[in-house]
Design an enzyme around this catalytic site. Sequence first.
Site, mmCIF file in Angstrom:
data_model
loop_
_atom_site.group_PDB
_atom_site.id
_atom_site.type_symbol
_atom_site.label_atom_id
_atom_site.label_comp_id
_atom_site.label_asym_id
_atom_site.label_seq_id
_atom_site.Cartn_x
_atom_site.Cartn_y
_atom_site.Cartn_z
ATOM 1 C CG ASP A 71 -1.999 1.086 1.101
ATOM 2 O OD1 ASP A 71 -2.937 0.888 0.313
ATOM 3 O OD2 ASP A 71 -1.874 2.148 1.761
HETATM 4 N N1 LIG Z 1 3.340 4.170 -12.083
HETATM 5 C C1 LIG Z 1 3.388 4.796 -10.876
HETATM 6 N N2 LIG Z 1 2.450 4.515 -9.926
HETATM 7 C C2 LIG Z 1 2.551 5.183 -8.753
HETATM 8 C C3 LIG Z 1 3.541 6.145 -8.486
HETATM 9 N N3 LIG Z 1 3.340 6.602 -7.202
HETATM 10 C C4 LIG Z 1 2.252 5.967 -6.708
HETATM 11 N N4 LIG Z 1 1.796 5.083 -7.627
HETATM 12 C C5 LIG Z 1 0.663 4.153 -7.532
HETATM 13 C C6 LIG Z 1 1.079 2.832 -6.931
HETATM 14 C C7 LIG Z 1 -0.245 2.262 -6.510
HETATM 15 O O1 LIG Z 1 -0.822 1.552 -7.586
HETATM 16 C C8 LIG Z 1 -1.067 3.505 -6.172
HETATM 17 C C9 LIG Z 1 -1.260 3.644 -4.681
HETATM 18 O O2 LIG Z 1 -2.530 3.170 -4.348
HETATM 19 P P1 LIG Z 1 -2.730 1.797 -3.514
HETATM 20 O O3 LIG Z 1 -1.566 1.553 -2.624
HETATM 21 O O4 LIG Z 1 -4.089 1.820 -2.905
HETATM 22 O O5 LIG Z 1 -2.676 0.645 -4.625
HETATM 23 P P2 LIG Z 1 -3.739 0.322 -5.747
HETATM 24 O O6 LIG Z 1 -5.119 0.666 -5.316
HETATM 25 O O7 LIG Z 1 -3.252 0.934 -7.035
HETATM 26 O O8 LIG Z 1 -3.580 -1.253 -5.922
HETATM 27 P P3 LIG Z 1 -3.786 -2.368 -4.795
HETATM 28 O O9 LIG Z 1 -4.486 -1.714 -3.636
HETATM 29 O O10 LIG Z 1 -2.405 -2.868 -4.438
HETATM 30 O O11 LIG Z 1 -4.629 -3.423 -5.484
HETATM 31 O O12 LIG Z 1 -0.322 4.636 -6.630
HETATM 32 C C10 LIG Z 1 4.512 6.412 -9.515
HETATM 33 O O13 LIG Z 1 5.417 7.260 -9.385
HETATM 34 N N5 LIG Z 1 4.404 5.718 -10.676
#
Ligand SMILES: Nc1nc2c(ncn2[C@H]2C[C@H](O)[C@@H](COP(=O)(O)OP(=O)(O)OP(=O)(O)O)O2)c(=O)[nH]1
Length: 194
Positions: A71
């Site tokens: 996260d």
């Molecule tokens: N490509 C990219 N993504 C980033 C960057 N900084 C933050 N992120 C993304 C990574 C994560 O997918 C998102 C943070 O949100 P979360 O931790 O809730 O994850 P997310 O909901 O995307 O997926 P998940 O909860 O693991 O199923 O932001 C960056 O510099 N580049």
Amino acid sequence: MTLILASTSPIRGTLLANAGVAYAAEAPGVDEAALKTGFAGDDAALTVALGEAKAMAVSTRRPDALVIGSDSLVSIEGRRFDKPAGRETAAEHLRFFSGKVMELTSAAVLVERGENVWSHAARARLKVRPLSEEFIDSYLEADWPEVSYCVGVFRLEGPGVQLFESIDGDHFTILGLPLLPLLVALRQRGVLAS
Ligand SMILES: Nc1nc2c(ncn2[C@H]2C[C@H](O)[C@@H](COP(=O)(O)OP(=O)(O)OP(=O)(O)O)O2)c(=O)[nH]1
């Protein structure tokens, strides 16, 4: 042992794949908002708790696997930011970020047979330069909806790097996964060659 990444995050999968780590991805299906409500801990504790919840959810379904949960969150002056709900929310976030220091915390957790066997959280500090309205418009014109899944409204490996005057912290942590400590843990568990 099968390694599962309990994540829908494109960048987290890319980081593992680029590192040569064999894994399978599975959506965790966790209500993060419910977990965040009333959480009393700091950013590191919250990201670990959310990463653990994601990994636990998958581990319950896959007791045969070692499961990675992760996260990331952004805080500025004590205010936490989730991923932008839409393009206007993204613009509002960027206006608030302008000229301030953003703290981005990412955690990774390993869960095996329903037990948290390892976790690590890391924080980076990113100094956002003053952002003009014209820049915010052109930036979102160029990188929306690509940044819609990104907390902090940026992809550092993309145009997001233009937001910052300086960055203090681990590159992978900023992208969303404290990869180097995770690789150490995977080697210690014999998942990767030492
Ligand atoms: N490509 C990219 N993504 C980033 C960057 N900084 C933050 N992120 C993304 C990574 C994560 O997918 C998102 C943070 O949100 P979360 O931790 O809730 O994850 P997310 O909901 O995307 O997926 P998940 O909860 O693991 O199923 O932001 C960056 O510099 N580049």
